[in-house]
Motif scaffolding. Structure first.
Motif, mmCIF file in Angstrom:
data_model
loop_
_atom_site.group_PDB
_atom_site.id
_atom_site.type_symbol
_atom_site.label_atom_id
_atom_site.label_comp_id
_atom_site.label_asym_id
_atom_site.label_seq_id
_atom_site.Cartn_x
_atom_site.Cartn_y
_atom_site.Cartn_z
ATOM 1 N N ALA A 71 -8.542 30.621 -3.289
ATOM 2 C CA ALA A 71 -9.674 30.849 -2.382
ATOM 3 C C ALA A 71 -10.816 31.586 -3.078
ATOM 4 O O ALA A 71 -11.993 31.238 -2.919
ATOM 5 N N SER A 72 -10.478 32.598 -3.861
ATOM 6 C CA SER A 72 -11.512 33.412 -4.508
ATOM 7 C C SER A 72 -12.139 32.724 -5.719
ATOM 8 O O SER A 72 -13.279 33.037 -6.080
ATOM 9 N N GLN A 129 -11.008 29.887 -17.546
ATOM 10 C CA GLN A 129 -9.841 30.000 -18.415
ATOM 11 C C GLN A 129 -9.364 31.444 -18.517
ATOM 12 O O GLN A 129 -8.167 31.726 -18.444
ATOM 13 N N ARG A 130 -10.300 32.360 -18.652
ATOM 14 C CA ARG A 130 -9.952 33.781 -18.747
ATOM 15 C C ARG A 130 -9.309 34.280 -17.460
ATOM 16 O O ARG A 130 -8.310 35.019 -17.494
ATOM 17 N N GLU A 131 -9.864 33.881 -16.323
ATOM 18 C CA GLU A 131 -9.316 34.296 -15.033
ATOM 19 C C GLU A 131 -7.890 33.764 -14.849
ATOM 20 O O GLU A 131 -7.003 34.477 -14.369
ATOM 21 N N THR A 132 -7.672 32.531 -15.246
ATOM 22 C CA THR A 132 -6.338 31.947 -15.106
ATOM 23 C C THR A 132 -5.343 32.617 -16.036
ATOM 24 O O THR A 132 -4.174 32.817 -15.676
ATOM 25 N N ARG A 164 -1.134 33.216 -4.915
ATOM 26 C CA ARG A 164 -1.709 31.920 -5.296
ATOM 27 C C ARG A 164 -2.803 31.504 -4.327
ATOM 28 O O ARG A 164 -3.847 30.972 -4.729
ATOM 29 N N GLN A 165 -2.610 31.744 -3.051
ATOM 30 C CA GLN A 165 -3.625 31.407 -2.051
ATOM 31 C C GLN A 165 -4.879 32.249 -2.251
ATOM 32 O O GLN A 165 -6.006 31.745 -2.120
ATOM 33 N N VAL A 166 -4.688 33.516 -2.568
ATOM 34 C CA VAL A 166 -5.832 34.391 -2.848
ATOM 35 C C VAL A 166 -6.582 33.904 -4.081
ATOM 36 O O VAL A 166 -7.824 33.849 -4.100
ATOM 37 N N ALA A 218 -5.258 38.002 -8.710
ATOM 38 C CA ALA A 218 -5.744 36.756 -8.124
ATOM 39 C C ALA A 218 -7.183 36.862 -7.640
ATOM 40 O O ALA A 218 -7.839 35.847 -7.418
ATOM 41 N N GLN A 219 -7.685 38.078 -7.479
ATOM 42 C CA GLN A 219 -9.056 38.256 -7.022
ATOM 43 C C GLN A 219 -10.033 38.024 -8.167
ATOM 44 O O GLN A 219 -9.687 38.154 -9.336
ATOM 45 N N LEU A 220 -11.259 37.691 -7.825
ATOM 46 C CA LEU A 220 -12.272 37.386 -8.839
ATOM 47 C C LEU A 220 -12.652 38.638 -9.621
ATOM 48 O O LEU A 220 -12.733 39.731 -9.057
#
Length: 451
Positions: free
Chosen positions: A276-277, A242-245, A271-273, A223-225
């Motif tokens: 937020a990130s 898209q890649r991050e998701t 999900r919250q992380v 979930a982190q960037l």
């Protein structure tokens, strides 16, 4: 008869002198003299020595003494068969020294694998246990560091061979963060390493359920960037989003419901992380999509206007009495009517799709398929509109100047320049978007059992 015998004796003596000189100079770390000796007699590095030989080969002699530059130079000049001689004894010596002193190692082995067909065999030889060379456990820290570097660089071959040689290394963790190897692979976004988890047995369950020092599970880490160097490899904020998701959803599919809702030390769920990130990136992706859609819809609207007007100002004019086109029975005129109508309807359709992009919700999940699919479809139809408009232009010229076709032929190449230019400028983005949306993807669940 004595002269040839003396000549052979002199050659043997000269070779021994060169070997001894190479051994001394390599051990002293004098690169300039090493280069001169190599230029004078390069065959010395091609001699195969058994493991029990009293003198190490020059590259190992240099690595034993910790001379980085000399080791790198001699490594490039030493044939792989010399390193693999005697079941890869010298290769194992070289690997241990490289790991212990922190040079050669991961990147060079990866380059060697790309360059030489026998490199994989060499890597297997190098990764064999070293009981005869190691007297205590001081080597473990450096081997751990090499394995962690293999994860960071995404070197799958090195990772597999090291783990196969010592299965206990699968459970090591990075000292600072406390993350295991696959958690690090997720953090570094190294799909080549992460895909190996599909080829594991039930041990993957324990690896997926472990926590780092901040009580983050593997989904928290996903979930982190991504690291900046990974994001910079992707063109366009929307594709980055898209890649991050994709990463988040893939890891989410591997963990249980407990990990999905579990909270870390900051009392945040994965999900919250993630939200937020990634909120700044989501806003940037939204802006990128809207700017692209606005610019393309403007072009499509112009094409619609031009083609609509052209259908009522037909080439060749109309009959003053009946209003019928004078070139109605001309084949070029009929082609003009068809492609002009196609361009008009295609441009209108693309405008509508671009408008749907502008009015979308732009939630995180929309960037996985919904928005990229609309953008791909709209760009494809826009290109059809542009191509049809250019074809309509050329067919109109042929219809109007059917008696002087040679003039039209000279103009046709210029007419297609805009279409070709549009295709060239948008090809890279278009290709990546199709690949990310409809291609094989980053993850391979059918990875064969490797351990």
């Amino acid at each position: 008869m004595e002269r040839p015998v003396q000549t052979v004796s002199q050659r043997i003596e000269e070779t021994l002198c060169h070997s001894l000189a190479f051994d001394i100079v390599a051990g002293n770390g004098n690169l300039e003299i090493v280069k001169k000796l190599y230029e004078k007699n390069s065959e010395v590095l091609s001699q195969e020595h058994p493991g029990s030989y009293r003198l190490a080969i020059p590259v190992v002699r240099a690595s034993n003494a910790g001379h980085r530059e000399v080791t790198r130079y001699l490594y490039e000049k030493t044939p792989s068969r010399v390193l693999m001689h005697d079941e890869g004894y010298w290769a194992r010596c070289l690997l241990f020294d490289a790991v212990f002193y922190g040079f050669l190692g991961i990147k060079q082995i990866f380059e060697l694998k790309k360059k030489h067909s026998k490199a994989h065999n060499l890597l297997q030889k190098m990764c064999k246990p070293l009981p005869a060379m190691v007297k205590d456990d001081s080597w473990k820290e450096t081997v751990y560091k090499a394995l962690l570097d293999a994860v960071e660089y995404g070197n799958k071959e090195f990772f597999i061979e090291i783990i196969k040689s010592n299965p206990q290394l699968l459970w090591i963790s990075e000292p600072t963060s406390g993350r295991n190897l696959f958690q690090l692979a997720v953090g570094f976004r190294k799909e080549a390493i992460f895909n190996l988890i599909y080829g594991l047995d039930d041990r993957k369950i324990s690896l997926l359920r472990s926590y780092d020092q901040e009580h983050n599970n593997i989904l928290h880490i996903a979930a982190q960037l991504s690291p900046p160097e990974q994001l910079s490899q992707v063109a366009g904020a929307a594709l980055k989003m898209q890649r991050e998701t994709h990463w988040f959803e893939e890891v989410k599919s591997l963990v249980s419901e407990r990990e999905i809702v579990e909270k870390n030390k900051e009392s945040k769920t994965p999900r919250q992380v993630f939200e937020a990130s990634h909120e700044p990136l989501r806003k940037e992706a939204e802006k990128w999509m809207k700017c692209t859609a606005t610019a393309c819809s403007f072009v499509a609207a112009i094409i619609a206007t031009v083609t609509f007007q052209a259908i009522f100002t037909v080439p060749g004019g109309t009959d003053e009495i009946s209003g019928e086109p004078l070139l109605l029975r001309d084949s070029h005129f009929m082609a003009f009517i068809i492609v002009d109508a196609l361009s008009f309807f295609a441009s209108c359709t693309s405008v509508l799709i671009f408008l749907s992009i502008l009015t979308a919700r732009y939630s995180f999940d929309d960037f996985i398929v919904s928005l990229p699919r609309k953008m791909i479809l709209a760009l494809t139809i826009l290109f059809i509109a542009i191509a049809a408009m250019l074809i309509a232009f050329t067919t109109a010229l042929f219809a109007s100047m059917r008696k002087r076709p040679i003039l039209v032929v000279s103009v046709v190449p210029l007419a297609y320049i805009p279409g070709v230019l549009f295709l060239i400028l948008q090809y890279s983005l278009f290709k990546e978007m199709i690949s990310f949306t409809y291609g094989k993807g980053l993850f391979h669940r059918n990875t064969k059992r490797w351990f």
